[in-house]
Write a protein that holds these residues in place. Sequence first.
Motif, PDB file in Angstrom:
ATOM      1  N   VAL A  10       0.847  -1.541  -0.354  1.00 39.49           N
ATOM      2  CA  VAL A  10       0.467   0.110  -0.094  1.00 39.49           C
ATOM      3  C   VAL A  10       0.871   0.989   0.179  1.00 39.49           C
ATOM      4  CG1 VAL A  10      -1.348   1.496   1.192  1.00 39.49           C
ATOM      5  CG2 VAL A  10      -2.037  -1.283   1.459  1.00 39.49           C
ATOM      6  N   ASP A  11       0.837   2.523  -0.814  1.00 40.35           N
ATOM      7  CA  ASP A  11       1.078   3.350  -0.877  1.00 40.35           C
ATOM      8  C   ASP A  11       0.441   4.899  -1.023  1.00 40.35           C
ATOM      9  OD1 ASP A  11       3.963   5.379  -0.469  1.00 40.35           O
ATOM     10  OD2 ASP A  11       3.571   5.110  -3.058  1.00 40.35           O
ATOM     11  N   ILE A  12       1.069   6.152  -1.331  1.00 41.50           N
ATOM     12  CA  ILE A  12      -0.288   6.888  -1.509  1.00 41.50           C
ATOM     13  C   ILE A  12       1.175   8.196  -2.691  1.00 41.50           C
ATOM     14  CG2 ILE A  12      -1.056   9.103  -0.903  1.00 41.50           C
ATOM     15  CD1 ILE A  12      -1.557   7.669   1.806  1.00 41.50           C
ATOM     16  N   LYS A  13       0.836   8.039  -3.589  1.00 42.03           N
ATOM     17  CA  LYS A  13       1.877   8.908  -4.936  1.00 42.03           C
ATOM     18  C   LYS A  13       1.044  10.176  -4.938  1.00 42.03           C
ATOM     19  CE  LYS A  13       4.347   9.446  -7.311  1.00 42.03           C
ATOM     20  NZ  LYS A  13       5.604   9.460  -7.464  1.00 42.03           N
ATOM     21  N   LYS A  14       1.503  11.447  -4.529  1.00 42.35           N
ATOM     22  CA  LYS A  14       0.777  12.824  -4.658  1.00 42.35           C
ATOM     23  C   LYS A  14       1.489  13.054  -6.414  1.00 42.35           C
ATOM     24  CE  LYS A  14       1.529  17.303  -2.923  1.00 42.35           C
ATOM     25  NZ  LYS A  14       2.436  18.147  -1.511  1.00 42.35           N
ATOM     26  N   LEU A  15       0.140  13.885  -7.077  1.00 32.18           N
ATOM     27  CA  LEU A  15       0.369  14.835  -8.254  1.00 32.18           C
ATOM     28  C   LEU A  15       0.161  15.518  -8.122  1.00 32.18           C
ATOM     29  CD1 LEU A  15      -0.807  11.625 -10.219  1.00 32.18           C
ATOM     30  CD2 LEU A  15       1.537  12.687 -10.204  1.00 32.18           C
ATOM     31  N   GLY A  16       0.585  16.865  -8.793  1.00 36.74           N
ATOM     32  CA  GLY A  16       0.031  18.385  -9.014  1.00 36.74           C
ATOM     33  C   GLY A  16      -0.738  17.963 -10.168  1.00 36.74           C
ATOM     34  N   ASN A  17      -2.596  19.280  -9.693  1.00 41.60           N
ATOM     35  CA  ASN A  17      -3.363  18.985 -10.291  1.00 41.60           C
ATOM     36  C   ASN A  17      -2.812  19.456 -11.667  1.00 41.60           C
ATOM     37  OD1 ASN A  17      -4.762  17.314  -8.673  1.00 41.60           O
ATOM     38  ND2 ASN A  17      -5.164  18.991  -7.468  1.00 41.60           N
ATOM     39  N   ILE A  18      -3.975  19.082 -12.927  1.00 41.62           N
ATOM     40  CA  ILE A  18      -3.590  20.183 -14.049  1.00 41.62           C
ATOM     41  C   ILE A  18      -5.161  20.918 -14.211  1.00 41.62           C
ATOM     42  CG2 ILE A  18      -4.213  19.929 -17.016  1.00 41.62           C
ATOM     43  CD1 ILE A  18      -3.157  16.524 -16.118  1.00 41.62           C
ATOM     44  N   PRO A  19      -3.779  22.126 -14.443  1.00 44.87           N
ATOM     45  CA  PRO A  19      -5.072  23.528 -14.387  1.00 44.87           C
ATOM     46  C   PRO A  19      -5.640  23.019 -15.719  1.00 44.87           C
ATOM     47  CG  PRO A  19      -2.971  23.998 -14.822  1.00 44.87           C
ATOM     48  CD  PRO A  19      -2.616  22.213 -14.399  1.00 44.87           C
ATOM     49  N   ARG A  44       3.141  27.433 -16.745  1.00 43.20           N
ATOM     50  CA  ARG A  44       4.007  27.528 -15.146  1.00 43.20           C
ATOM     51  C   ARG A  44       2.743  28.549 -14.569  1.00 43.20           C
ATOM     52  NH1 ARG A  44       8.840  28.986 -16.008  1.00 43.20           N
ATOM     53  NH2 ARG A  44       9.440  27.009 -15.937  1.00 43.20           N
ATOM     54  N   ARG A  45       2.327  29.968 -15.069  1.00 43.37           N
ATOM     55  CA  ARG A  45       2.077  30.594 -14.832  1.00 43.37           C
ATOM     56  C   ARG A  45       0.421  30.333 -14.469  1.00 43.37           C
ATOM     57  NH1 ARG A  45       4.133  33.347 -18.678  1.00 43.37           N
ATOM     58  NH2 ARG A  45       2.614  33.623 -20.115  1.00 43.37           N
ATOM     59  N   ASN A  46      -0.381  29.129 -15.395  1.00 44.38           N
ATOM     60  CA  ASN A  46      -1.340  28.526 -15.520  1.00 44.38           C
ATOM     61  C   ASN A  46      -1.218  27.475 -14.452  1.00 44.38           C
ATOM     62  OD1 ASN A  46      -3.967  28.543 -16.401  1.00 44.38           O
ATOM     63  ND2 ASN A  46      -4.082  26.374 -17.476  1.00 44.38           N
ATOM     64  N   ARG A  47      -0.259  27.239 -13.366  1.00 45.76           N
ATOM     65  CA  ARG A  47      -0.336  26.168 -12.613  1.00 45.76           C
ATOM     66  C   ARG A  47      -0.765  26.485 -11.011  1.00 45.76           C
ATOM     67  NH1 ARG A  47      -0.504  22.547  -9.600  1.00 45.76           N
ATOM     68  NH2 ARG A  47       1.287  21.159  -8.972  1.00 45.76           N
ATOM     69  N   THR A  48      -0.407  28.220 -10.621  1.00 44.25           N
ATOM     70  CA  THR A  48      -0.388  28.617  -9.691  1.00 44.25           C
ATOM     71  C   THR A  48      -2.151  27.970  -8.663  1.00 44.25           C
ATOM     72  OG1 THR A  48      -0.196  30.338 -10.155  1.00 44.25           O
ATOM     73  CG2 THR A  48      -0.986  30.320  -8.193  1.00 44.25           C
ATOM     74  N   ASN A  49      -2.230  27.632  -7.804  1.00 46.46           N
ATOM     75  CA  ASN A  49      -3.777  27.329  -7.227  1.00 46.46           C
ATOM     76  C   ASN A  49      -4.256  26.123  -7.774  1.00 46.46           C
ATOM     77  OD1 ASN A  49      -2.748  30.009  -5.055  1.00 46.46           O
ATOM     78  ND2 ASN A  49      -4.238  30.774  -6.643  1.00 46.46           N
ATOM     79  N   ALA A  50      -3.417  25.313  -8.363  1.00 46.54           N
ATOM     80  CA  ALA A  50      -4.037  23.965  -8.815  1.00 46.54           C
ATOM     81  C   ALA A  50      -3.854  23.226  -7.785  1.00 46.54           C
ATOM     82  CB  ALA A  50      -3.450  23.684 -10.215  1.00 46.54           C
ATOM     83  N   GLY A  51      -2.876  23.053  -6.499  1.00 50.90           N
ATOM     84  CA  GLY A  51      -3.451  21.993  -5.607  1.00 50.90           C
ATOM     85  C   GLY A  51      -2.706  20.692  -6.408  1.00 50.90           C
ATOM     86  N   TYR A  52      -3.348  19.507  -5.467  1.00 47.26           N
ATOM     87  CA  TYR A  52      -2.661  18.148  -5.715  1.00 47.26           C
ATOM     88  C   TYR A  52      -3.430  17.097  -4.928  1.00 47.26           C
ATOM     89  CZ  TYR A  52       1.853  20.987  -4.970  1.00 47.26           C
ATOM     90  OH  TYR A  52       2.971  21.578  -5.279  1.00 47.26           O
ATOM     91  N   SER A  53      -3.146  16.077  -5.875  1.00 49.10           N
ATOM     92  CA  SER A  53      -4.238  15.184  -5.526  1.00 49.10           C
ATOM     93  C   SER A  53      -3.455  13.797  -5.543  1.00 49.10           C
ATOM     94  CB  SER A  53      -4.212  14.350  -7.241  1.00 49.10           C
ATOM     95  OG  SER A  53      -5.175  15.313  -8.220  1.00 49.10           O
ATOM     96  N   TYR A  54      -3.901  13.240  -4.977  1.00 46.67           N
ATOM     97  CA  TYR A  54      -3.460  11.812  -3.847  1.00 46.67           C
ATOM     98  C   TYR A  54      -3.521  10.833  -3.814  1.00 46.67           C
ATOM     99  CZ  TYR A  54      -1.421  15.999  -0.712  1.00 46.67           C
ATOM    100  OH  TYR A  54      -0.885  16.453  -0.600  1.00 46.67           O
ATOM    101  N   LEU A  55      -2.257   9.786  -4.703  1.00 49.56           N
ATOM    102  CA  LEU A  55      -3.269   8.363  -5.692  1.00 49.56           C
ATOM    103  C   LEU A  55      -2.753   7.049  -3.809  1.00 49.56           C
ATOM    104  CD1 LEU A  55      -3.039  10.308  -7.802  1.00 49.56           C
ATOM    105  CD2 LEU A  55      -3.525   7.645  -9.460  1.00 49.56           C
ATOM    106  N   HIS A  56      -3.554   6.818  -3.522  1.00 52.11           N
ATOM    107  CA  HIS A  56      -4.142   5.422  -2.568  1.00 52.11           C
ATOM    108  C   HIS A  56      -4.072   4.503  -3.382  1.00 52.11           C
ATOM    109  CE1 HIS A  56      -4.175   8.029   1.069  1.00 52.11           C
ATOM    110  NE2 HIS A  56      -5.099   8.820   0.685  1.00 52.11           N
ATOM    111  N   THR A  57      -3.490   3.928  -3.455  1.00 50.44           N
ATOM    112  CA  THR A  57      -3.199   2.293  -4.239  1.00 50.44           C
ATOM    113  C   THR A  57      -2.820   0.834  -3.343  1.00 50.44           C
ATOM    114  OG1 THR A  57      -2.752   3.555  -6.146  1.00 50.44           O
ATOM    115  CG2 THR A  57      -1.926   1.084  -6.024  1.00 50.44           C
TER     116      THR A  57
END
Length: 238
Positions: free
Chosen positions: A61-70, A84-97
């Motif tokens: 079991v593991d968690i993978k952190k990914l930057g969200n696509i704006p 890079r400019r559009n990336r601001t405040n896009a946040g993150y996702s966490y894939l639990h596997t």
Amino acid sequence: MDLQLPGTEGWTVLAGRNGSGKSSVLQVLTLALSRLAHLDRATGRVIRRYERDWPGELVHVDIKKLGNIPDGGGHKVLGRAAGRRNRTNAGYSYLHTAVDDHSRLAYSKIHADEKKETATAFWQRAHAFFAQAGIAVERVLTDNGSCYRSRDWRDALAAAGIVHKRTRPYRPQTNGKVERFNRTLLDEWAYPRPYRSETERREAFPPWLHSYNHHRGHTALKGKPPASRVPNLTGQYT
């Protein structure tokens, strides 16, 4: 440490000392260099590959952190500067596997965080998924993340009679089956094409995961998919 193969003169010297032809020396050295991929970079020790004997004997079991696509896309769509400019405040996702060691069958979900409550609820759904496939989970292996050291996690596994094992600190290869799955999903789902939003990428995840479990050949399974080792997996032939 960088190792380089010798030039023509070097082959001649090595072959002469060994009493062999240059082609034989090349084969031996190439094989030796390829083995470096099986070494732990931190210690130089050989990484021992293993596979459990039956489904459920061990689940990684593991968690993978990914930057969200704006919305509008990232640098693959807009170019690096605009992305890079559009990336601001896009946040993150966490894939639990969760990946079964023997079959490589994977259960994976995208969540908004890696809190103990989220990780525990994920495991309960993963456990139900494996049970439905006829897999009785005996042990679970995780890293030393705080969610896996929580009372919630401990109690959930204990209530199901599951033994919890942890990886050695700073040795992620101990949890290699799920780490390998993470690399595969990055290459084949997360980054292979220019998504224009996080929603678009997330919509592509369930079909990709189904293909991984049911249809995608796995080298460790002699070219067969994980479903080939899980006879009770629903939807196996769809």
